[in-house]
Design an enzyme around this catalytic site. Structure first.
Site, PDB file in Angstrom:
ATOM      1  N   SER A  88      14.915   4.913   9.136  1.00 24.82           N
ATOM      2  CA  SER A  88      15.299   4.714   7.733  1.00 24.82           C
ATOM      3  C   SER A  88      16.266   5.806   7.289  1.00 24.82           C
ATOM      4  O   SER A  88      15.975   6.996   7.435  1.00 24.82           O
ATOM      5  CB  SER A  88      14.066   4.790   6.836  1.00 24.82           C
ATOM      6  OG  SER A  88      13.323   3.610   6.918  1.00 24.82           O
ATOM      7  N   TYR A 145       5.104  -4.440   8.360  1.00 19.21           N
ATOM      8  CA  TYR A 145       4.925  -4.839   6.963  1.00 19.21           C
ATOM      9  C   TYR A 145       5.969  -5.853   6.504  1.00 19.21           C
ATOM     10  O   TYR A 145       5.834  -6.439   5.433  1.00 19.21           O
ATOM     11  CB  TYR A 145       4.919  -3.612   6.029  1.00 19.21           C
ATOM     12  CG  TYR A 145       6.195  -2.811   6.059  1.00 19.21           C
ATOM     13  CD1 TYR A 145       7.337  -3.241   5.387  1.00 19.21           C
ATOM     14  CD2 TYR A 145       6.266  -1.618   6.763  1.00 19.21           C
ATOM     15  CE1 TYR A 145       8.508  -2.513   5.422  1.00 19.21           C
ATOM     16  CE2 TYR A 145       7.431  -0.882   6.802  1.00 19.21           C
ATOM     17  CZ  TYR A 145       8.552  -1.331   6.138  1.00 19.21           C
ATOM     18  OH  TYR A 145       9.721  -0.614   6.188  1.00 19.21           O
TER      19      TYR A 145
END
Ligand SMILES: O=P(O)(O)O[C@H]1O[C@H](CO)[C@@H](O)[C@H]1O
Length: 294
Positions: A38, A93
């Site tokens: 990220s 997720y």
């Protein structure tokens, strides 16, 4: 979505079809595969003579849905070494089956990749860690795996690897030492650490009690990725090096005012971008390769 371990598992033929499709579109024959964490997508910009594909155009490839993960597969050379870089990864997720999250590792292997370098953003559990530290991963704790959510669950195809792969040697020791040496040379000693990464499913960040528990269990950093990819990469015999950028301190104290948030995670990635790129690119030039492409 299909149940875990059944048709959610991509076959060897599916992976081969994707690898062959990619090899037909580019003359780059990568020996190193890089996964950007990220906010670390800038690592892909280091590659020269780029040939890039949007994930949506690649057969069988999942899509990136998370801010800070561009969704491009970039081929190119890094100081002359042929590489492929995932600018954006997949997470549990996002709702993907775990076999889909790790599919790119199998495709890397079929492209000829020998060494995978995985990066991630993680919360620091170790109280000595500071935001901006780079942690060389020496091991992991695979929490979803404890509940049976392992990327290798389902029928095993021996063409990828063995049914019961060893994980005590998952993180290549020579590459860890190389990272330490390169880090020292570059003057990164003050913020280069080593430790154990714990993966959780996310997307909610951890509670205070969970952070305390993970720390007691021996984890130095916590995140929502990487360990699954490491398992799939080791299963098919690739060498693995992984690092965590400590983007935030895990909240361990009920008096703390700190709150984990994705914006802070991405910002820390920007601040350490140059050092991360230097560390990774110098390591790539110093690694040993078997493949004559390198
Ligand atoms: O692991 P990467 O992809 O770097 O991303 C980390 O950052 C996100 C949370 O901010 C989560 O997806 C966590 O896993």
């Amino acid at each position: 979505e299909t149940p875990r371990g059944t048709s959610a598992m991509y076959s060897y033929e599916d992976c081969k079809a994707t690898a062959d499709w990619l090899l037909a579109q580019t003359s780059v024959r990568p020996v190193v595969g890089i996964v950007c964490g990220s906010g670390m997508g800038g690592l892909a910009d280091m590659l020269k003579d780029q040939v890039a594909f949007n994930y949506k155009d690649i057969p069988n490839f999942p899509q990136s849905t998370v801010h800070g993960h561009a969704g491009r597969l970039v081929f190119g050379t890094l100081k002359g070494r042929p590489c492929v870089c995932m600018q954006g990864r997949f997470h549990l997720y996002e709702g993907y089956a775990i076999q889909k999250i790790t599919l790119p590792m199998r495709i890397f292997s079929l492209l000829g990749v020998e060494t995978v370098i995985l990066t991630n953003a993680a919360g620091g559990l170790n109280q000595d860690f500071k935001v901006g530290d780079i942690m060389i991963m020496k091991d992991h704790i695979n929490m979803p795996g404890f509940a049976g959510n392992n990327p290798l669950a389902g029928a095993n195809d021996d063409r990828f690897g063995v049914r019961f792969p060893c994980m005590s040697d998952a993180y290549d020791r020579e590459l860890q030492q190389l990272a330490v040496d390169v880090g020292q040379e570059l003057g990164y000693g003050d913020f280069l650490r080593e430790g154990v990464y714990c993966v959780l499913g996310g997307p909610s960040f951890e509670t205070i009690a969970e952070c305390r528990m993970l720390h007691k269990l021996g984890a130095d950093a916590v995140g929502m990725s990487t360990a699954h990819e490491v398992i799939a990469a080791r299963h098919c015999g690739m060498r693995v090096f992984a690092l965590s950028l400590i983007t935030n301190k895990a909240v361990m104290d009920y008096d703390s005012e700190e709150k984990a948030n994705h914006e802070e995670v991405l910002e820390t990635g920007q601040h350490r971008a140059i050092q991360l790129e230097k560390l990774v690119s110098t390591m790539v030039t110093r690694m040993e390769y078997n493949n004559t492409n390198a």
